[in-house]
Design an enzyme around this catalytic site. Sequence first.
Site, PDB file in Angstrom:
ATOM      1  N   HIS A  86       0.857  -1.189   0.000  1.00 64.65           N
ATOM      2  CA  HIS A  86       0.000   0.000   0.000  1.00 64.65           C
ATOM      3  C   HIS A  86       0.892   1.238   0.000  1.00 64.65           C
ATOM      4  O   HIS A  86       1.387   1.667   1.042  1.00 64.65           O
ATOM      5  CB  HIS A  86      -0.911  -0.003   1.243  1.00 64.65           C
ATOM      6  CG  HIS A  86      -1.676   1.270   1.426  1.00 64.65           C
ATOM      7  ND1 HIS A  86      -2.098   1.727   2.657  1.00 64.65           N
ATOM      8  CD2 HIS A  86      -2.100   2.204   0.543  1.00 64.65           C
ATOM      9  CE1 HIS A  86      -2.733   2.870   2.532  1.00 64.65           C
ATOM     10  NE2 HIS A  86      -2.736   3.180   1.243  1.00 64.65           N
ATOM     11  N   LYS A  94      -5.679  19.185   5.866  1.00 67.33           N
ATOM     12  CA  LYS A  94      -4.295  19.652   5.987  1.00 67.33           C
ATOM     13  C   LYS A  94      -3.305  18.621   5.469  1.00 67.33           C
ATOM     14  O   LYS A  94      -2.253  18.958   4.913  1.00 67.33           O
ATOM     15  CB  LYS A  94      -3.988  19.998   7.444  1.00 67.33           C
ATOM     16  CG  LYS A  94      -4.672  21.263   7.935  1.00 67.33           C
ATOM     17  CD  LYS A  94      -4.141  21.676   9.292  1.00 67.33           C
ATOM     18  CE  LYS A  94      -4.726  23.033   9.722  1.00 67.33           C
ATOM     19  NZ  LYS A  94      -4.173  23.499  11.011  1.00 67.33           N
ATOM     20  N   LYS A 105      -0.373  18.768   2.139  1.00 68.45           N
ATOM     21  CA  LYS A 105       1.045  18.435   2.198  1.00 68.45           C
ATOM     22  C   LYS A 105       1.559  17.852   0.885  1.00 68.45           C
ATOM     23  O   LYS A 105       2.762  17.729   0.687  1.00 68.45           O
ATOM     24  CB  LYS A 105       1.304  17.451   3.338  1.00 68.45           C
ATOM     25  CG  LYS A 105       1.108  18.040   4.732  1.00 68.45           C
ATOM     26  CD  LYS A 105       2.146  19.098   5.045  1.00 68.45           C
ATOM     27  CE  LYS A 105       1.993  19.643   6.455  1.00 68.45           C
ATOM     28  NZ  LYS A 105       3.012  20.679   6.773  1.00 68.45           N
ATOM     29  N   HIS A 130      -5.428  -0.662   5.903  1.00 67.58           N
ATOM     30  CA  HIS A 130      -5.642  -0.065   7.236  1.00 67.58           C
ATOM     31  C   HIS A 130      -6.412  -1.002   8.174  1.00 67.58           C
ATOM     32  O   HIS A 130      -5.799  -1.666   9.005  1.00 67.58           O
ATOM     33  CB  HIS A 130      -6.336   1.298   7.132  1.00 67.58           C
ATOM     34  CG  HIS A 130      -5.525   2.337   6.445  1.00 67.58           C
ATOM     35  ND1 HIS A 130      -4.307   2.757   6.929  1.00 67.58           N
ATOM     36  CD2 HIS A 130      -5.737   3.037   5.298  1.00 67.58           C
ATOM     37  CE1 HIS A 130      -3.797   3.671   6.119  1.00 67.58           C
ATOM     38  NE2 HIS A 130      -4.641   3.848   5.111  1.00 67.58           N
ATOM     39  N   PRO A 178       5.435   7.678   1.879  1.00 71.79           N
ATOM     40  CA  PRO A 178       6.779   7.995   2.383  1.00 71.79           C
ATOM     41  C   PRO A 178       7.108   9.479   2.337  1.00 71.79           C
ATOM     42  O   PRO A 178       7.866   9.974   3.183  1.00 71.79           O
ATOM     43  CB  PRO A 178       7.695   7.201   1.445  1.00 71.79           C
ATOM     44  CG  PRO A 178       6.847   6.061   0.991  1.00 71.79           C
ATOM     45  CD  PRO A 178       5.453   6.624   0.871  1.00 71.79           C
TER      46      PRO A 178
END
Length: 789
Positions: free
Chosen positions: A323, A409, A413, A629, A686
């Site tokens: 994933h 938010k 990013k 998840h 990452p």
Amino acid sequence: MYLHSHHSPLSVMNDTARSILHTLDVSKDDSVISGESGDDVVRDFKKLDITTPVDDEDYAEAAKTIIHHSQENAMANEISAPYELPHFPIEVHESRKAIQKKLCTRVQKDFEDKKSHIGTELEDDILSQISEFDYVPHYQRVNVSGEDTSGVPLEDLKQAAQLIQEALKLRQFYMHYAKQSFPTVTSRFLKPQNTEQAATPGECPYDIHVDEKDPWNRDFPEDLNYILNTEDGVIQVYRTKEDVEDGRRLDYPFPPLSTFVADMNLICAMITDGPLKSFCYRRLSYLYLKYQLHVLLNEMTELTAQKAVPHRDFYNIRKVDTHVHAASCMNQKHLLRFIKRTMKKCADEVVSVSGDKSLTLTQWMISDKMVTDSMNFQVFDSLNLTAYDLSVDVLDVHADRNTFHRFDKFNAKYNPIGESRLREIFLKSDNFVEGKYFAHILKEVMSDLEESKYQNAELRLSIYGRKRDEWDKLAKWAVKHNVFSANNRWVIQIPRLYDIYKSNNLVNNFQEILENIFMPLFEATNNPSSHPELYMFLKYVTGFDSVDDESKPENPMFDKDVPLPSAWSEEENPAYNYYLYYMYANMCVLNCLRKERKMNTFVLRPHCGEAGPVQHLVGGFLLSENISHGLLLRKVPVLQYLYYLSQIGIAMSPLSNNSLFLNYHRNPLPEYLSRGLCISLSTDDPLQFHFTKEPLMEEYSIAAQVWKLSSCDMCELARNSVLMSGFPSSVKKHWLGPNCMKEGIAGNDITRTNVPDIRVAYRAETLLEELSTIFSALADTATPVPTPK
């Protein structure tokens, strides 16, 4: 509950156990062992078996040595820092090394015996003659025996067993239609009428020959020229126009929406059933504690087995990042260096056009006062940045404490320096430069994977469903820039953004999105020459993902009267399971057509259970082969137990969850691992969460440190990641062993997986025991317990 021994060869309590019991002097309190309360009444308690190999002198010697040293050096444990003294003299250390060497020799001998049985070269014809019960490793087993081992009243057990059996049948039913995998051992208990339903994981993943020198081979099959029509949100296939007029479509079945709604309501009722919740919670607690006992009794033996295998260790076993999103698969330092290098080498290259204005990369980055046009094309007003000025802090793409429970938010990013235009230039495949920069940085990431050799990934690319040509553009981008690696396969993620498209008048109804997503796939399968690049690209696509913020408010339940996709024209976003069902239904028909044409099929692997309603996990249980998840399973014992019995793969990302929805120390991964759920570690993003060049190893490293995972635990997670991935079965056989598609110890090759047979046998036997507990309760009134052949 008391300890007892059987007189069979595998059930005799050896001298080691007796000497330990004698040393601990537990006989002073017989009630501890026998369960007696002092009134000389023998009660029928459940029996706890600790079985060990017979007449094992090495283990007896090791036990005596450890007990003797622990008694002699009891005071050594009381010495505190900073005064550190050795607990044992040097002679004792040498003797322990000698004992361990003997154990390694014994394990090596067992391994050689096993190897002699199956031959040095594991050929298919030999493997087909080997039963999974031919080789059973010796280890200390914990067994519970007695008339009733479930811990609940008999009536509750029968009711729970019937409901669980019904749920497992439903999942098998849905997996069969979608050509997705279902565990063999569970299907043996269910005994389907159609033997094709009991598909093993090895039969479902596609298997194609990949030429790494020429991955885009233009050898197309002939066109079929079938007729494709969209009916009630699902694309149907007809042979001729006359068949369309007569309504004779090809027999590519899928469950209708009304059936899915009824099944979903049934599972939702099950997860709120009190007796069933109690039963599943007790079984999960038992599985957790049983695993702790297993580790306590067998940890050293597992470690010794790993040490006996030459060359192999955690670093050089195959592991797959199951994933990870392509737009954030690099770390922040990598992206920073790439942007700086691009600014120097391609400074004068035009990267965007607005109206009659063309802007080069230099103009984007160093403009002191750009003129703002009607499209708000200004990027760095008054920033005046050069390549030297850029830093990781200026880039500002890493998640911090401000992103916790703030998905908006977090999405921001993705924009370097907070500018969406930079994201479009460097992290998109469809832009003015035709995704050249994005392709280049992805190839650098893939090169790092190839250099590491043992790390692989399944990168996710986006198809939005706004336009019909999105698939062709993506495929042409991959072919033109040769974005391919043998260490990578693609997963296509579909964002749930209908409400945004509708409010901006990009689509008229929900069916348009479904047509934009799936019609090009049907056309490329039906007539490959009509979409040549897409046909080639689909060879390396393994499945579909459904992504977005799961915590957004929604009505998770809907009934059979819900509007069909063609009638869904309001601005409200459909429910999560509504999206998932129509992705699944179209995938069912598409997989039938592709299987008929001997092409690779796809699986459904959505983001599920990260946040939001638990009903998302119900849809995942019925429709998906794997999920990502799965955090909310910790709150729903019934679903968690069903996920365990079905061995549904769960790609977990603790570092991602730590920044978004759940603190690291509260993550349920260690509990899932202890109970035997099929989980793997993955990185997710990452760019936002990791710091090093090897984010997957960083994920394993932190998990091992925080949760004190053993080498065996991490190798088990890595093996799970390969099994649940979408890589071809031939590749999995090369990585894990030619027999890896079999379940249990028959499918394990410790020389490639570094997972001891003891651990694999424990998992297989425990699952078999759980299924036996459930189905034995129905033996008198329902399907009898099957006997393994």
